[in-house]
Design a protein around this motif. Structure first.
Motif, PDB file in Angstrom:
ATOM      1  N   ALA A 212       0.830  -1.209   0.000  1.00 12.83           N
ATOM      2  CA  ALA A 212       0.000   0.000   0.000  1.00 12.83           C
ATOM      3  C   ALA A 212       0.863   1.257   0.000  1.00 12.83           C
ATOM      4  O   ALA A 212       0.551   2.235  -0.693  1.00 12.83           O
ATOM      5  CB  ALA A 212      -0.932   0.000   1.207  1.00 12.83           C
ATOM      6  N   GLN A 213       1.973   1.230   0.750  1.00  9.51           N
ATOM      7  CA  GLN A 213       2.870   2.389   0.753  1.00  9.51           C
ATOM      8  C   GLN A 213       3.505   2.584  -0.621  1.00  9.51           C
ATOM      9  O   GLN A 213       3.640   3.711  -1.098  1.00  9.51           O
ATOM     10  CB  GLN A 213       3.958   2.212   1.815  1.00  9.51           C
ATOM     11  CG  GLN A 213       3.454   2.380   3.222  1.00  9.51           C
ATOM     12  CD  GLN A 213       4.530   2.099   4.261  1.00  9.51           C
ATOM     13  OE1 GLN A 213       5.604   1.584   3.948  1.00  9.51           O
ATOM     14  NE2 GLN A 213       4.245   2.439   5.514  1.00  9.51           N
ATOM     15  N   GLY A 214       3.904   1.486  -1.270  1.00  8.77           N
ATOM     16  CA  GLY A 214       4.483   1.587  -2.613  1.00  8.77           C
ATOM     17  C   GLY A 214       3.478   2.094  -3.629  1.00  8.77           C
ATOM     18  O   GLY A 214       3.796   2.937  -4.473  1.00  8.77           O
ATOM     19  N   LEU A 215       2.254   1.600  -3.570  1.00 11.79           N
ATOM     20  CA  LEU A 215       1.206   2.058  -4.484  1.00 11.79           C
ATOM     21  C   LEU A 215       0.896   3.530  -4.257  1.00 11.79           C
ATOM     22  O   LEU A 215       0.717   4.290  -5.214  1.00 11.79           O
ATOM     23  CB  LEU A 215      -0.055   1.212  -4.281  1.00 11.79           C
ATOM     24  CG  LEU A 215      -1.242   1.543  -5.183  1.00 11.79           C
ATOM     25  CD1 LEU A 215      -0.882   1.264  -6.638  1.00 11.79           C
ATOM     26  CD2 LEU A 215      -2.455   0.756  -4.768  1.00 11.79           C
ATOM     27  N   ASN A 216       0.871   3.945  -3.014  1.00  7.83           N
ATOM     28  CA  ASN A 216       0.617   5.345  -2.693  1.00  7.83           C
ATOM     29  C   ASN A 216       1.736   6.230  -3.224  1.00  7.83           C
ATOM     30  O   ASN A 216       1.502   7.339  -3.706  1.00  7.83           O
ATOM     31  CB  ASN A 216       0.480   5.500  -1.176  1.00  7.83           C
ATOM     32  CG  ASN A 216      -0.252   6.751  -0.795  1.00  7.83           C
ATOM     33  OD1 ASN A 216      -0.967   7.320  -1.596  1.00  7.83           O
ATOM     34  ND2 ASN A 216      -0.069   7.174   0.443  1.00  7.83           N
ATOM     35  N   LYS A 217       2.982   5.732  -3.155  1.00  7.24           N
ATOM     36  CA  LYS A 217       4.122   6.501  -3.650  1.00  7.24           C
ATOM     37  C   LYS A 217       4.101   6.592  -5.178  1.00  7.24           C
ATOM     38  O   LYS A 217       4.394   7.640  -5.748  1.00  7.24           O
ATOM     39  CB  LYS A 217       5.419   5.848  -3.169  1.00  7.24           C
ATOM     40  CG  LYS A 217       6.656   6.650  -3.453  1.00  7.24           C
ATOM     41  CD  LYS A 217       7.858   5.990  -2.813  1.00  7.24           C
ATOM     42  CE  LYS A 217       9.105   6.836  -3.012  1.00  7.24           C
ATOM     43  NZ  LYS A 217      10.265   6.216  -2.399  1.00  7.24           N
ATOM     44  N   ILE A 218       3.732   5.485  -5.837  1.00  5.47           N
ATOM     45  CA  ILE A 218       3.687   5.479  -7.306  1.00  5.47           C
ATOM     46  C   ILE A 218       2.607   6.421  -7.821  1.00  5.47           C
ATOM     47  O   ILE A 218       2.816   7.170  -8.776  1.00  5.47           O
ATOM     48  CB  ILE A 218       3.438   4.040  -7.819  1.00  5.47           C
ATOM     49  CG1 ILE A 218       4.674   3.184  -7.577  1.00  5.47           C
ATOM     50  CG2 ILE A 218       3.090   4.044  -9.299  1.00  5.47           C
ATOM     51  CD1 ILE A 218       4.468   1.720  -7.872  1.00  5.47           C
ATOM     52  N   THR A 219       1.440   6.418  -7.198  1.00  5.98           N
ATOM     53  CA  THR A 219       0.340   7.253  -7.669  1.00  5.98           C
ATOM     54  C   THR A 219       0.490   8.705  -7.240  1.00  5.98           C
ATOM     55  O   THR A 219      -0.251   9.561  -7.716  1.00  5.98           O
ATOM     56  CB  THR A 219      -1.007   6.717  -7.144  1.00  5.98           C
ATOM     57  OG1 THR A 219      -0.967   6.707  -5.710  1.00  5.98           O
ATOM     58  CG2 THR A 219      -1.281   5.330  -7.675  1.00  5.98           C
ATOM     59  N   GLY A 220       1.428   9.007  -6.364  1.00  5.92           N
ATOM     60  CA  GLY A 220       1.649  10.385  -5.937  1.00  5.92           C
ATOM     61  C   GLY A 220       0.635  10.879  -4.939  1.00  5.92           C
ATOM     62  O   GLY A 220       0.474  12.091  -4.767  1.00  5.92           O
ATOM     63  N   GLY A 221      -0.037   9.996  -4.265  1.00 10.22           N
ATOM     64  CA  GLY A 221      -1.041  10.386  -3.275  1.00 10.22           C
ATOM     65  C   GLY A 221      -0.396  10.878  -1.992  1.00 10.22           C
ATOM     66  O   GLY A 221       0.802  10.689  -1.763  1.00 10.22           O
ATOM     67  N   PRO A 222      -1.167  11.506  -1.147  1.00 12.50           N
ATOM     68  CA  PRO A 222      -0.613  11.982   0.132  1.00 12.50           C
ATOM     69  C   PRO A 222      -0.334  10.799   1.061  1.00 12.50           C
ATOM     70  O   PRO A 222      -0.894   9.710   0.905  1.00 12.50           O
ATOM     71  CB  PRO A 222      -1.732  12.865   0.688  1.00 12.50           C
ATOM     72  CG  PRO A 222      -2.969  12.344   0.066  1.00 12.50           C
ATOM     73  CD  PRO A 222      -2.574  11.850  -1.302  1.00 12.50           C
ATOM     74  N   ASP A 223       0.557  11.004   1.999  1.00  9.67           N
ATOM     75  CA  ASP A 223       0.884   9.955   2.964  1.00  9.67           C
ATOM     76  C   ASP A 223      -0.349   9.598   3.781  1.00  9.67           C
ATOM     77  O   ASP A 223      -1.214  10.431   4.037  1.00  9.67           O
ATOM     78  CB  ASP A 223       1.991  10.429   3.904  1.00  9.67           C
ATOM     79  CG  ASP A 223       3.325  10.558   3.177  1.00  9.67           C
ATOM     80  OD1 ASP A 223       3.493   9.871   2.156  1.00  9.67           O
ATOM     81  OD2 ASP A 223       4.177  11.337   3.651  1.00  9.67           O
ATOM     82  N   GLN A 224      -0.420   8.349   4.207  1.00  6.53           N
ATOM     83  CA  GLN A 224      -1.545   7.915   5.026  1.00  6.53           C
ATOM     84  C   GLN A 224      -1.508   8.563   6.407  1.00  6.53           C
ATOM     85  O   GLN A 224      -2.533   8.831   6.999  1.00  6.53           O
ATOM     86  CB  GLN A 224      -1.536   6.392   5.171  1.00  6.53           C
ATOM     87  CG  GLN A 224      -1.771   5.659   3.870  1.00  6.53           C
ATOM     88  CD  GLN A 224      -3.162   5.908   3.332  1.00  6.53           C
ATOM     89  OE1 GLN A 224      -4.118   5.932   4.075  1.00  6.53           O
ATOM     90  NE2 GLN A 224      -3.264   6.120   2.028  1.00  6.53           N
ATOM     91  N   ILE A 225      -0.317   8.802   6.902  1.00 10.32           N
ATOM     92  CA  ILE A 225      -0.161   9.455   8.200  1.00 10.32           C
ATOM     93  C   ILE A 225       0.467  10.812   7.930  1.00 10.32           C
ATOM     94  O   ILE A 225       1.594  10.897   7.443  1.00 10.32           O
ATOM     95  CB  ILE A 225       0.714   8.626   9.152  1.00 10.32           C
ATOM     96  CG1 ILE A 225       0.076   7.265   9.398  1.00 10.32           C
ATOM     97  CG2 ILE A 225       0.946   9.374  10.459  1.00 10.32           C
ATOM     98  CD1 ILE A 225       0.918   6.324  10.203  1.00 10.32           C
ATOM     99  N   GLN A 226      -0.257  11.861   8.208  1.00 11.45           N
ATOM    100  CA  GLN A 226       0.227  13.213   7.953  1.00 11.45           C
ATOM    101  C   GLN A 226       0.362  13.954   9.273  1.00 11.45           C
ATOM    102  O   GLN A 226      -0.397  13.720  10.209  1.00 11.45           O
ATOM    103  CB  GLN A 226      -0.746  13.954   7.032  1.00 11.45           C
ATOM    104  CG  GLN A 226      -0.872  13.311   5.671  1.00 11.45           C
ATOM    105  CD  GLN A 226      -1.858  14.065   4.790  1.00 11.45           C
ATOM    106  OE1 GLN A 226      -2.399  15.068   5.179  1.00 11.45           O
ATOM    107  NE2 GLN A 226      -2.060  13.547   3.594  1.00 11.45           N
ATOM    108  N   SER A 227       1.339  14.862   9.298  1.00 10.00           N
ATOM    109  CA  SER A 227       1.519  15.653  10.508  1.00 10.00           C
ATOM    110  C   SER A 227       0.387  16.663  10.637  1.00 10.00           C
ATOM    111  O   SER A 227      -0.181  17.117   9.639  1.00 10.00           O
ATOM    112  CB  SER A 227       2.872  16.368  10.466  1.00 10.00           C
ATOM    113  OG  SER A 227       2.936  17.213   9.335  1.00 10.00           O
TER     114      SER A 227
END
Length: 164
Positions: free
Chosen positions: A116-131
């Motif tokens: 899921a982290q790799g897919l999120n990075k490939i698609t350019g989406g925001p991090d699942q955990i944001q400050s």
């Protein structure tokens, strides 16, 4: 060297040998190829010069009114957090592994998380955990600002906004 000494200590004494001295060890005879001694025969083996024997050991039963506390001795050294503490996580205890379904389920969950982290990075989406980002303070109307200034003057507070 150690195996040779152990092999010497395990050699059986011939049947016609004189009585062994005090402090000897007894052992089961090794079956020879030409003679088959009975299984109940015990052959005295003399103790070697460098063999030490232990005295009697007595086990003391703990009192019934005092439960056994496995965590009574705490580690006196507490390491301070450092630059590696952010990325380090302790391995799970066997209890945590059992509660989460075992090592196989933990591995599947970890694999899904990384996918899921790799897919999120490939698609350019925001991090699942944001400050967290604080919102700006609300804008006050001129009447509200005058009222706030009057209340602040009565209470003797700092009007610059720095002295909270």
């Amino acid at each position: 060297m150690m195996l040779a000494g152990m092999a010497q200590a395990q050699q059986p004494v011939p049947q016609g040998a004189p009585e062994p001295p005090v402090g000897t060890q007894t052992g089961q005879p090794e079956p020879a190829s030409d003679a088959q001694p009975a299984a109940t025969d015990v052959i005295e083996v003399p103790a070697q010069g460098n063999v030490t024997t232990l005295g009697e050991v007595k086990a003391i039963k703990p009192e019934d009114d005092q439960p056994l506390d496995l965590y009574r001795f705490k580690n006196p050294v507490q390491a301070q957090p450092n630059r590696f503490s952010k990325n380090w996580s302790e391995p799970p205890t066997p209890e945590q592994v059992g509660m989460s379904g075992g090592y196989l389920m933990m591995g599947i969950g970890y694999g899904l998380l990384k996918a899921a982290q790799g897919l999120n990075k490939i698609t350019g989406g925001p991090d699942q955990i944001q400050s967290a980002i604080a919102r700006p303070p609300p804008e006050l109307t001129p009447e509200e600002q005058q009222r706030a200034a009057a209340i602040c003057a009565q209470q003797g507070c700092d009007q610059t906004g720095n002295g909270r």
